[in-house]
Design an enzyme around this catalytic site. Structure first.
Site, PDB file in Angstrom:
ATOM      1  N   LYS A 150       0.853  -1.186   0.000  1.00 26.26           N
ATOM      2  CA  LYS A 150       0.000   0.000   0.000  1.00 26.26           C
ATOM      3  C   LYS A 150       0.890   1.237   0.000  1.00 26.26           C
ATOM      4  O   LYS A 150       1.808   1.343   0.789  1.00 26.26           O
ATOM      5  CB  LYS A 150      -0.889  -0.015   1.249  1.00 26.26           C
ATOM      6  CG  LYS A 150      -1.936   1.087   1.272  1.00 26.26           C
ATOM      7  CD  LYS A 150      -2.829   0.929   2.478  1.00 26.26           C
ATOM      8  CE  LYS A 150      -3.904   2.018   2.509  1.00 26.26           C
ATOM      9  NZ  LYS A 150      -4.804   1.878   3.678  1.00 26.26           N
ATOM     10  N   ARG A 215      -3.821 -10.006  10.981  1.00 24.60           N
ATOM     11  CA  ARG A 215      -2.920  -8.846  11.023  1.00 24.60           C
ATOM     12  C   ARG A 215      -3.065  -8.111  12.357  1.00 24.60           C
ATOM     13  O   ARG A 215      -2.078  -7.735  12.987  1.00 24.60           O
ATOM     14  CB  ARG A 215      -3.242  -7.912   9.851  1.00 24.60           C
ATOM     15  CG  ARG A 215      -2.429  -6.619   9.774  1.00 24.60           C
ATOM     16  CD  ARG A 215      -2.743  -5.932   8.451  1.00 24.60           C
ATOM     17  NE  ARG A 215      -2.385  -4.530   8.396  1.00 24.60           N
ATOM     18  CZ  ARG A 215      -1.184  -4.067   8.033  1.00 24.60           C
ATOM     19  NH1 ARG A 215      -0.223  -4.914   7.726  1.00 24.60           N
ATOM     20  NH2 ARG A 215      -0.950  -2.771   7.963  1.00 24.60           N
ATOM     21  N   HIS A 238       2.546   1.145   8.401  1.00 22.96           N
ATOM     22  CA  HIS A 238       1.676   2.284   8.658  1.00 22.96           C
ATOM     23  C   HIS A 238       2.432   3.587   8.457  1.00 22.96           C
ATOM     24  O   HIS A 238       3.538   3.756   8.980  1.00 22.96           O
ATOM     25  CB  HIS A 238       1.156   2.241  10.106  1.00 22.96           C
ATOM     26  CG  HIS A 238       0.098   1.227  10.331  1.00 22.96           C
ATOM     27  ND1 HIS A 238      -0.249   0.757  11.585  1.00 22.96           N
ATOM     28  CD2 HIS A 238      -0.721   0.562   9.459  1.00 22.96           C
ATOM     29  CE1 HIS A 238      -1.216  -0.142  11.482  1.00 22.96           C
ATOM     30  NE2 HIS A 238      -1.516  -0.263  10.213  1.00 22.96           N
TER      31      HIS A 238
END
Length: 262
Positions: A150, A215, A238
């Site tokens: 991502k 996760r 993140h």
């Protein structure tokens, strides 16, 4: 009615998304949203209101698709401060270690067990699992290099000994994508979701279990074991530490300490 120049707008949108190296999935979702938007004839605000009964995640996706379109295709400032729904305050669902082991134990299909173990022992996202290749594994260094992530930012996660153990014991290493069907096709998201769901039912786990549950469990168990929050942030990929800090509300390490005071 499809607004004038609609097809040209979608072509331009596709180009801008590719130029910014957004994932194929993001491109597909944004184009679908903007096609509906252009057909609707609505203002951006009114279009978002159509999703007011959907999840926060869906509303955010629609909002950022509209914002991207206005700023990068129309080249207009996006002044609308669309009312994103406030969080519900719900905490992520987490399995305990005994439940995790039950998932593995009841899953006799080796490929399916590897799915479960990779999701838990690496904390990777479903989309990252589907793109994982055997060439990404470094068995000597004990690492996995995630290249399709991502935000298109590579990251390194550890290769747990239980993972390398099952891979080596059953000679699972090949070439190319790790998860391919018997027909030689790439696994899809639905296949992985069904593997996880079936294992949870077979293990007698009454919680709602999805790939993302593993996760969440990965991050929470690391935190409970004393791992640094910033290390967990890096492993999860993140961008914002606040996203990782949600697990501080789930981990029971400090709760146990409070219980001991009574």
């Amino acid at each position: 009615m499809f607004m004038e120049g609609g097809d040209a707008y979608l072509i331009k949108l596709s180009e801008e998304l590719r130029l910014r190296r957004h994932s194929a999935q993001t491109q597909k979702v944004y184009i679908s949203i903007l096609k509906n938007f252009l057909n609707s004839g609505c203002s951006a605000r009114d279009f978002l209101l159509r999703y007011s009964d959907k999840s926060n995640s869906t509303m955010r996706t629609v909002y950022f698709a509209l914002k991207f379109f206005h700023e990068n295709v129309l080249k207009q400032p996006f002044h609308d401060e669309l009312p994103l729904a406030k969080g519900t305050g719900k905490l992520p669902q987490v399995l305990n270690r005994e439940e995790i082991n039950r998932l593995f134990d009841v899953t006799l299909n080796l490929k399916h067990r590897l799915v479960l173990m990779l999701l838990y022992y690496t904390g990777i996202r479903l989309s990252e699992l589907l793109s994982l290749k055997w060439e990404d594994f470094d068995f000597e260094r004990g690492t996995i290099h995630l290249k399709t992530t991502k935000g298109s930012k590579d990251r390194i996660v550890f290769l747990h000994e239980r993972l390398s153990g099952i891979i080596n014991a059953f000679n699972l290493r090949k070439e190319g994508l790790v998860f391919m069907s018997n027909l030689g096709k790439k696994y899809n998201k639905r296949s992985i979701q069904m593997i996880v769901k079936a294992a949870a039912i077979k293990a007698g786990i009454n919680k709602r279990v999805t790939p993302h549950t593993l996760r969440h469990s990965f991050a929470t168990h690391l935190l409970e074991a004393g791992a640094d929050i910033r290390s967990i942030q890096a492993l999860l990929g993140h961008k914002d530490l606040k996203t990782t800090q949600i697990y501080t509300h789930v981990a029971n390490k400090d709760i146990k300490k409070l219980a001991e005071l009574l």
